[in-house]
Design a protein around this motif. Structure first.
Motif, mmCIF file in Angstrom:
data_model
loop_
_atom_site.group_PDB
_atom_site.id
_atom_site.type_symbol
_atom_site.label_atom_id
_atom_site.label_comp_id
_atom_site.label_asym_id
_atom_site.label_seq_id
_atom_site.Cartn_x
_atom_site.Cartn_y
_atom_site.Cartn_z
ATOM 1 N N TRP A 44 5.353 14.049 1.065
ATOM 2 C CA TRP A 44 6.597 13.543 0.478
ATOM 3 C C TRP A 44 6.417 13.014 -0.938
ATOM 4 C CZ3 TRP A 44 7.831 10.299 5.413
ATOM 5 C CH2 TRP A 44 8.341 11.137 6.401
ATOM 6 N N GLY A 45 5.203 12.973 -1.441
ATOM 7 C CA GLY A 45 4.975 12.469 -2.791
ATOM 8 C C GLY A 45 5.110 10.968 -2.913
ATOM 9 N N VAL A 46 4.797 10.251 -1.848
ATOM 10 C CA VAL A 46 4.827 8.783 -1.892
ATOM 11 C C VAL A 46 3.882 8.305 -2.992
ATOM 12 C CG1 VAL A 46 4.164 6.717 -0.574
ATOM 13 C CG2 VAL A 46 5.461 8.541 0.527
ATOM 14 N N ARG A 47 4.283 7.279 -3.722
ATOM 15 C CA ARG A 47 3.470 6.769 -4.830
ATOM 16 C C ARG A 47 2.508 5.668 -4.401
ATOM 17 N NH1 ARG A 47 6.724 5.051 -9.650
ATOM 18 N NH2 ARG A 47 4.712 5.329 -10.665
ATOM 19 N N ALA A 48 2.846 4.940 -3.338
ATOM 20 C CA ALA A 48 1.968 3.870 -2.822
ATOM 21 C C ALA A 48 2.337 3.608 -1.368
ATOM 22 C CB ALA A 48 2.104 2.584 -3.636
ATOM 23 N N THR A 49 1.329 3.230 -0.585
ATOM 24 C CA THR A 49 1.542 2.906 0.825
ATOM 25 C C THR A 49 1.075 1.484 1.089
ATOM 26 O OG1 THR A 49 1.332 5.180 1.600
ATOM 27 C CG2 THR A 49 0.819 3.477 3.194
#
Length: 146
Positions: free
Chosen positions: A62-67
């Motif tokens: 999903w192209g998450v930038r930070a978790t």
């Protein structure tokens, strides 16, 4: 979505179960703070190892930038450690109590471990993630970092 909160299962005796939901006031504050910084936030509460591993895989897709990762009872699980190594983005490890343990220090692109602050651990972890993304400065009056 730009920031994903993944909450792993809790251990109750020999069984694991999904974590209890974040209090509405905490969840609302996290969403508001992320929005204030121009980011979106989603929460995935997982009741099993498979669900956590799937959420980590999807975070990359999903192209998450930070978790923000609360591994729950899975800190010693080798599959989780391997999956975290494969994250294409940084993460902040979150624990609401001090006695939960942590993933090994060299596991993936971990920015920090925040533990022992109860539900506030998530707010502190979010600030660290926003700082890393370069979007911590906004009209909000909370700032953690330099």
């Amino acid at each position: 979505m730009s920031i994903l909160v993944i909450r792993g299962p809790e251990r109750h005796d020999a069984l694991t179960s999904p974590p209890p939901p974040l209090p509405p006031s905490v969840l609302g504050a996290l969403v508001q703070r992320a929005g204030c910084a121009g980011q979106t936030l989603a929460v995935r509460s997982c009741g099993s190892t498979t669900e956590v591993l799937t959420a980590l895989r999807l975070a990359n897709e999903w192209g998450v930038r930070a978790t923000l990762l609360d591994p729950g009872a899975l800190t010693d699980h080798p599959l989780l450690q391997r999956a975290v190594q494969g994250l294409a983005h940084p993460y902040v490890e979150v624990h609401d109590t001090l006695d939960e343990g942590a993933l090994p220090a060299a596991t993936g692109r971990r920015l920090a471990v925040v533990d022992g602050y109860g539900a506030r651990s998530y707010a502190l972890a979010l600030e660290i993630a926003l700082e890393q993304l370069g979007c911590a400065e906004c009209e909000c009056d909370v700032h953690v970092g330099t």
